[in-house]
Scaffold this motif. Sequence first.
Motif, mmCIF file in Angstrom:
data_model
loop_
_atom_site.group_PDB
_atom_site.id
_atom_site.type_symbol
_atom_site.label_atom_id
_atom_site.label_comp_id
_atom_site.label_asym_id
_atom_site.label_seq_id
_atom_site.Cartn_x
_atom_site.Cartn_y
_atom_site.Cartn_z
ATOM 1 N N ALA A 251 0.831 -1.206 0.000
ATOM 2 C CA ALA A 251 0.000 0.000 0.000
ATOM 3 C C ALA A 251 0.869 1.261 0.000
ATOM 4 O O ALA A 251 0.596 2.218 -0.736
ATOM 5 N N LEU A 252 1.926 1.261 0.815
ATOM 6 C CA LEU A 252 2.831 2.412 0.833
ATOM 7 C C LEU A 252 3.538 2.577 -0.511
ATOM 8 O O LEU A 252 3.727 3.701 -0.992
ATOM 9 N N ALA A 253 3.934 1.450 -1.111
ATOM 10 C CA ALA A 253 4.618 1.526 -2.406
ATOM 11 C C ALA A 253 3.709 2.122 -3.473
ATOM 12 O O ALA A 253 4.128 2.992 -4.248
ATOM 13 N N PHE A 254 2.459 1.664 -3.522
ATOM 14 C CA PHE A 254 1.526 2.211 -4.507
ATOM 15 C C PHE A 254 1.205 3.681 -4.213
ATOM 16 O O PHE A 254 1.097 4.497 -5.123
ATOM 17 N N LEU A 255 1.057 4.003 -2.935
ATOM 18 C CA LEU A 255 0.757 5.377 -2.548
ATOM 19 C C LEU A 255 1.881 6.332 -2.942
ATOM 20 O O LEU A 255 1.632 7.486 -3.293
ATOM 21 N N ALA A 256 3.112 5.840 -2.897
ATOM 22 C CA ALA A 256 4.253 6.689 -3.229
ATOM 23 C C ALA A 256 4.486 6.794 -4.729
ATOM 24 O O ALA A 256 4.848 7.877 -5.229
ATOM 25 N N THR A 257 4.280 5.698 -5.470
ATOM 26 C CA THR A 257 4.669 5.690 -6.881
ATOM 27 C C THR A 257 3.564 6.140 -7.837
ATOM 28 O O THR A 257 3.826 6.924 -8.759
ATOM 29 N N LEU A 258 2.349 5.651 -7.644
ATOM 30 C CA LEU A 258 1.309 5.921 -8.638
ATOM 31 C C LEU A 258 0.892 7.391 -8.691
ATOM 32 O O LEU A 258 0.862 7.979 -9.786
ATOM 33 N N PRO A 259 0.541 8.047 -7.568
ATOM 34 C CA PRO A 259 0.187 9.475 -7.670
ATOM 35 C C PRO A 259 1.342 10.332 -8.195
ATOM 36 O O PRO A 259 1.112 11.284 -8.945
ATOM 37 N N THR A 260 2.582 9.986 -7.804
ATOM 38 C CA THR A 260 3.731 10.746 -8.294
ATOM 39 C C THR A 260 3.893 10.574 -9.793
ATOM 40 O O THR A 260 4.224 11.522 -10.520
ATOM 41 N N THR A 261 3.661 9.360 -10.289
ATOM 42 C CA THR A 261 3.729 9.120 -11.730
ATOM 43 C C THR A 261 2.658 9.913 -12.466
ATOM 44 O O THR A 261 2.933 10.537 -13.507
ATOM 45 N N VAL A 262 1.446 9.909 -11.944
ATOM 46 C CA VAL A 262 0.346 10.644 -12.585
ATOM 47 C C VAL A 262 0.666 12.126 -12.659
ATOM 48 O O VAL A 262 0.468 12.770 -13.703
ATOM 49 N N ARG A 263 1.188 12.686 -11.568
ATOM 50 C CA ARG A 263 1.543 14.118 -11.586
ATOM 51 C C ARG A 263 2.646 14.391 -12.590
ATOM 52 O O ARG A 263 2.624 15.409 -13.290
ATOM 53 N N SER A 264 3.624 13.487 -12.678
ATOM 54 C CA SER A 264 4.718 13.684 -13.624
ATOM 55 C C SER A 264 4.229 13.647 -15.061
ATOM 56 O O SER A 264 4.767 14.354 -15.932
ATOM 57 N N LEU A 265 3.213 12.835 -15.333
ATOM 58 C CA LEU A 265 2.720 12.691 -16.704
ATOM 59 C C LEU A 265 1.958 13.912 -17.189
ATOM 60 O O LEU A 265 1.713 14.054 -18.394
ATOM 61 N N TRP A 266 1.546 14.793 -16.276
ATOM 62 C CA TRP A 266 0.872 16.009 -16.707
ATOM 63 C C TRP A 266 1.859 17.057 -17.215
ATOM 64 O O TRP A 266 1.453 18.059 -17.794
ATOM 65 N N THR A 267 3.162 16.830 -16.986
ATOM 66 C CA THR A 267 4.174 17.709 -17.562
ATOM 67 C C THR A 267 4.315 17.386 -19.043
ATOM 68 O O THR A 267 4.466 16.214 -19.408
ATOM 69 N N PRO A 268 4.249 18.362 -19.942
ATOM 70 C CA PRO A 268 4.417 18.081 -21.375
ATOM 71 C C PRO A 268 5.715 17.329 -21.625
ATOM 72 O O PRO A 268 6.753 17.659 -21.023
ATOM 73 N N PRO A 269 5.696 16.306 -22.490
ATOM 74 C CA PRO A 269 6.883 15.476 -22.708
ATOM 75 C C PRO A 269 8.137 16.253 -23.070
ATOM 76 O O PRO A 269 9.212 15.945 -22.566
ATOM 77 N N VAL A 270 8.002 17.265 -23.910
ATOM 78 C CA VAL A 270 9.179 18.045 -24.311
ATOM 79 C C VAL A 270 9.784 18.769 -23.108
ATOM 80 O O VAL A 270 10.999 18.813 -22.945
ATOM 81 N N GLU A 271 8.923 19.320 -22.256
ATOM 82 C CA GLU A 271 9.428 20.009 -21.064
ATOM 83 C C GLU A 271 10.080 19.020 -20.101
ATOM 84 O O GLU A 271 11.086 19.323 -19.456
ATOM 85 N N ALA A 272 9.508 17.821 -19.975
ATOM 86 C CA ALA A 272 10.079 16.809 -19.086
ATOM 87 C C ALA A 272 11.470 16.392 -19.548
ATOM 88 O O ALA A 272 12.382 16.218 -18.724
ATOM 89 N N ILE A 273 11.667 16.250 -20.846
ATOM 90 C CA ILE A 273 12.969 15.836 -21.361
ATOM 91 C C ILE A 273 13.991 16.954 -21.206
ATOM 92 O O ILE A 273 15.160 16.710 -20.922
ATOM 93 N N ALA A 274 13.538 18.209 -21.344
ATOM 94 C CA ALA A 274 14.461 19.351 -21.241
ATOM 95 C C ALA A 274 14.893 19.615 -19.803
ATOM 96 O O ALA A 274 15.883 20.314 -19.574
ATOM 97 N N ALA A 275 14.157 19.090 -18.826
ATOM 98 C CA ALA A 275 14.474 19.356 -17.420
ATOM 99 C C ALA A 275 15.804 18.735 -17.060
ATOM 100 O O ALA A 275 16.108 17.598 -17.422
ATOM 101 N N VAL A 276 16.627 19.490 -16.279
ATOM 102 C CA VAL A 276 17.913 18.988 -15.831
ATOM 103 C C VAL A 276 17.722 18.280 -14.514
ATOM 104 O O VAL A 276 17.102 18.796 -13.626
#
Length: 444
Positions: A419-444
């Motif tokens: 439960a802790l693993a899913f709570l930590a990874t899935l919401p964080t992944t969802v938030r990361s996916l809202w970043t446009p792909p080009v901006e995500a790749i350009a991030a340092v």
Amino acid sequence: MIRFALRGVRRRWTSYLAAGAVLFAGTALLTAFALLLETGLAPGAAGNDTLVMLPAILGGWTVLIVVFGVVSTIALTVQQRERELALLRSIAATVGQVRRVVVAEVLAVAVPAIALGILPGVGLGAFVLSRLRAAGTAPDGLGPQVGSITLLGGAALAVVSALVAAIVASRRAGAVPPIRALAAASVSRGPALSRVRRTAGLVSTALGAALSITTFFMPNDAMLSSTAGPAGVAVAIGLALLSPALIPGLGRVAGRLIGAPVRQAGRNLTVEPGRAAVVVAPLVLLIGIAGGTLYLQATEDSVQTGPRTPGDVASLSSVNYLIVAMIVAFCAILVLNTLIAATRRRRREFGLLRLTAATRSQVIGIVLAETLLTGGLATVLGTIAAVSTTAPYSMVRTGSLIPAGSIWIYVGVVAGGFALAFLATLPTTVRSLWTPPVEAIAAV
């Protein structure tokens, strides 16, 4: 250099948030045990061995757990900035300058976090002392003694752990070739199982195994847990350190299973075992320590017969469960912070997947499959660690290798870890996916 480091912390405060939270929680936990020890050594507690033995035995486990948690979290935090540090090298920063920046940044986060953790630790220790008084194992008029041991003991251990972690991480960061800063994709992180990590893992596992075997030959008295408890902690830390050696095999097996997300997750584990080990390690610690300590206490409860009177060993049961809850809570904080930080680190990778036509659902499916696979491995390794505590303890106390306690304790520990693993990874992944792909790749 110090001003540069402080600006870096302000600009990248989210990267250091996980390390700060672990240092805060670890300091509070260590300070609580230091208060109990100082109170037990006070003149008013003369002749009361419980107040010395309890923090000496359980505090020893806690030191190992906190040190491992601090070192692993800080190492992950610095690795997240590997590409940025390589950019500093590419503009003529020397290896020594990069190392000093890393150490200064870690200390800039560690010192405030540790200072903030002292006061909650004093309150936590005072609360445990009040429970000991209620159980009749501490004198009624004995109050908490807050002196140099309490205020400096836990904080000093946390500072030393952070400093050692910073020095080790800075050496790795300073060795990053500047050319890596120009790489379009994530940089290679070298061998997943370095010589130092392999040696430390083997030594820790061997030490835990030796303590576990020793427990079989210990007398059946109050000191039995002094070897059984550390055995499980040492085995858990050792197996967590050695887990990168097992992850590629797990990935190859997953690569043959049905389902594109599972096969891609298997390839990820095979290619990046070091990254997957970041997820496995804290879960091994949580499952191993929680399972081992809970079944140890359940076994102890099962051999106590007759009414419980104030001051006897049985009356400590509720206090022991409280202390176990404190240690498990720290492990849970370590799991959450480490997994959130590790998932945030993959934002560029998620951007690349999106640019190669992967949908958000497919990326989430890959992360879900990886979490299930790494969680399964952590469950196996954590169970081994728990057994190294419970089997010898139960054998000496009850004559059986199988500890007392319901199977639901084990189910609850494993379910809680997932439960802790899913709570930590899935919401964080969802938030990361809202970043446009080009901006995500350009991030340092």
